[in-house]
Design an enzyme around this catalytic site. Sequence first.
Site, short mmCIF file in Angstrom:
data_model
loop_
_atom_site.label_atom_id
_atom_site.label_comp_id
_atom_site.label_asym_id
_atom_site.label_seq_id
_atom_site.Cartn_x
_atom_site.Cartn_y
_atom_site.Cartn_z
N TYR A 231 0.82 -1.22 0.00
CA TYR A 231 0.00 0.00 0.00
C TYR A 231 0.85 1.27 0.00
O TYR A 231 0.41 2.30 -0.52
CB TYR A 231 -1.02 -0.03 1.14
CG TYR A 231 -2.17 -0.94 0.79
CD1 TYR A 231 -3.14 -0.55 -0.13
CD2 TYR A 231 -2.26 -2.22 1.32
CE1 TYR A 231 -4.16 -1.40 -0.50
CE2 TYR A 231 -3.29 -3.08 0.96
CZ TYR A 231 -4.24 -2.66 0.05
OH TYR A 231 -5.25 -3.50 -0.33
N ARG B 210 1.31 1.74 -3.59
CA ARG B 210 0.08 2.23 -4.22
C ARG B 210 -0.12 3.72 -3.91
O ARG B 210 -0.51 4.50 -4.76
CB ARG B 210 -1.16 1.47 -3.72
CG ARG B 210 -1.17 -0.04 -3.90
CD ARG B 210 -1.40 -0.46 -5.32
NE ARG B 210 -0.26 -0.24 -6.19
CZ ARG B 210 0.88 -0.95 -6.16
NH1 ARG B 210 1.06 -1.92 -5.30
NH2 ARG B 210 1.86 -0.69 -6.99
N HIS C 170 -14.62 1.47 -1.02
CA HIS C 170 -13.54 0.57 -0.61
C HIS C 170 -12.41 1.29 0.12
O HIS C 170 -11.30 0.79 0.19
CB HIS C 170 -12.99 -0.17 -1.85
CG HIS C 170 -14.01 -1.08 -2.48
ND1 HIS C 170 -13.88 -1.59 -3.76
CD2 HIS C 170 -15.17 -1.58 -1.99
CE1 HIS C 170 -14.93 -2.35 -4.03
NE2 HIS C 170 -15.74 -2.35 -2.99
N THR D 23 -15.81 -0.02 -14.50
CA THR D 23 -15.85 -1.10 -13.50
C THR D 23 -16.36 -2.37 -14.15
O THR D 23 -17.30 -2.33 -14.94
CB THR D 23 -16.72 -0.74 -12.27
OG1 THR D 23 -16.86 -1.91 -11.45
CG2 THR D 23 -18.09 -0.20 -12.64
N SER D 24 -15.74 -3.49 -13.80
CA SER D 24 -16.16 -4.77 -14.38
C SER D 24 -17.44 -5.28 -13.73
O SER D 24 -18.05 -6.23 -14.21
CB SER D 24 -15.05 -5.80 -14.20
OG SER D 24 -14.72 -5.93 -12.83
N ASP E 76 -8.14 5.92 -4.74
CA ASP E 76 -7.36 7.14 -5.00
C ASP E 76 -8.22 8.37 -4.73
O ASP E 76 -9.41 8.26 -4.44
CB ASP E 76 -6.82 7.12 -6.45
CG ASP E 76 -7.94 7.14 -7.50
OD1 ASP E 76 -8.79 8.05 -7.45
OD2 ASP E 76 -7.97 6.25 -8.38
N GLN F 95 -15.38 2.91 -6.32
CA GLN F 95 -14.70 1.77 -5.71
C GLN F 95 -13.21 2.06 -5.60
O GLN F 95 -12.46 1.26 -5.06
CB GLN F 95 -14.91 0.52 -6.57
CG GLN F 95 -16.37 0.09 -6.64
CD GLN F 95 -16.60 -0.87 -7.80
OE1 GLN F 95 -16.40 -2.07 -7.67
NE2 GLN F 95 -17.02 -0.34 -8.93
N ASN F 96 -12.79 3.20 -6.13
CA ASN F 96 -11.37 3.52 -6.18
C ASN F 96 -10.89 4.08 -4.84
O ASN F 96 -11.60 4.83 -4.17
CB ASN F 96 -11.08 4.52 -7.29
CG ASN F 96 -11.43 3.94 -8.65
OD1 ASN F 96 -11.59 2.72 -8.77
ND2 ASN F 96 -11.55 4.78 -9.66
N1 APR Z 1 -11.51 3.71 -19.31
C1 APR Z 1 -12.65 3.14 -18.81
N2 APR Z 1 -12.73 1.85 -18.44
C2 APR Z 1 -11.61 1.11 -18.58
C3 APR Z 1 -10.41 1.61 -19.08
C4 APR Z 1 -10.38 2.98 -19.47
N3 APR Z 1 -9.27 3.55 -19.95
N4 APR Z 1 -9.49 0.61 -19.08
C5 APR Z 1 -10.11 -0.49 -18.60
N5 APR Z 1 -11.39 -0.19 -18.29
C6 APR Z 1 -12.42 -1.04 -17.71
C7 APR Z 1 -12.26 -2.53 -17.96
O1 APR Z 1 -12.81 -2.90 -19.21
C8 APR Z 1 -13.08 -3.11 -16.79
O2 APR Z 1 -14.46 -3.22 -17.13
O3 APR Z 1 -12.39 -0.88 -16.32
C9 APR Z 1 -12.91 -2.05 -15.70
C10 APR Z 1 -11.94 -2.42 -14.61
O4 APR Z 1 -12.44 -3.53 -13.91
P1 APR Z 1 -11.69 -4.06 -12.62
O5 APR Z 1 -10.23 -4.15 -12.89
O6 APR Z 1 -12.39 -5.30 -12.20
O7 APR Z 1 -11.89 -2.91 -11.53
P2 APR Z 1 -13.12 -2.63 -10.57
O8 APR Z 1 -14.40 -3.00 -11.22
O9 APR Z 1 -12.96 -1.25 -10.06
O10 APR Z 1 -12.83 -3.65 -9.39
C11 APR Z 1 -13.67 -3.62 -8.27
O11 APR Z 1 -12.24 -5.13 -7.09
O12 APR Z 1 -10.05 -5.71 -6.75
C12 APR Z 1 -11.17 -5.13 -6.19
O13 APR Z 1 -11.36 -3.58 -4.45
C13 APR Z 1 -10.92 -3.70 -5.77
O14 APR Z 1 -12.32 -1.76 -6.04
C14 APR Z 1 -11.81 -2.91 -6.68
C15 APR Z 1 -12.91 -3.90 -7.01
#
Ligand code: APR
Length: 234
Positions: free
Chosen positions: A57, A60, A108, A174-175, A93, A90-91
Amino acid sequence: MATAKPKICVLSGAGMSADSGLKTFRDSDGLWEGYDVHEVATPEAWRYNPELVLKFYNERRAQVRAAEPNAGHFALAELESAFDVEIVTQNIDDLHERAGSTRVLHLHGEVLKSRTQQDPKTLYEVSGDINLGDSDERGNQLRPHVVWFGEAVTEIENAVPKIADADILLIVGTSLVVYPAAGLVSFARPSCRIILVDPNSGAEQAVGLRKVEFIRKPAAQGVPELARRLLGSE
Ligand code: APR
């Protein structure tokens, strides 16, 4: 009497900050900046190897400090001129805040803050690193103020009304695979307009049966374009 501004709730994830140089989680082969998440982002990791957790961290935090908000973050801040904007991120930062958004809920946690295990509500700003031996006034070890896998997401109850009140739900980067955050979408009213900005289609499937306007672009491009449309300048 002034009419109320339409309400936009933004649900953001790691992709929001990808264009600021901060890596997303699921685009990196199960490793997170070279670490296995179970070794750095769980209560067990903290119990068995707190030094490694703090090192992870601290790295990070340094990355976040070196990063700058991107055009997507700034566009969301500009939407406040015409909309009542609530950001649920969820970020961990602070890029939404640095871009000027005034209402940001961190589901988070925040990497630039610390707390102890014993008193989760008292938060401290972190000026440099957190090291083993750094403690509060009662002598309890400080840890990052982030929610680890397996820990409760206590802010979820504050996020639900923001989603439920929204006229527009804007989902960015977000995924939608991590719960309970992913489940927030189901609280949007049937009349709520749902807009998704993401270069990939994973989240579109995760939204399920709801009708979604999908802007298949990175945040730094798709969000400003959308903001211009919503503000009527295009
Ligand atoms: N602009 C927009 N979206 C993007 C970009 C970009 N430049 N690059 C990638 N992505 C998308 C990807 O396609 C994906 O759908 O951002 C998403 C990222 O997904 P994750 O990596 O799963 O991140 P997130 O959804 O924030 O994860 C949720 O999981 O690991 C834990 O606690 C952590 O808060 C986090 C949580």
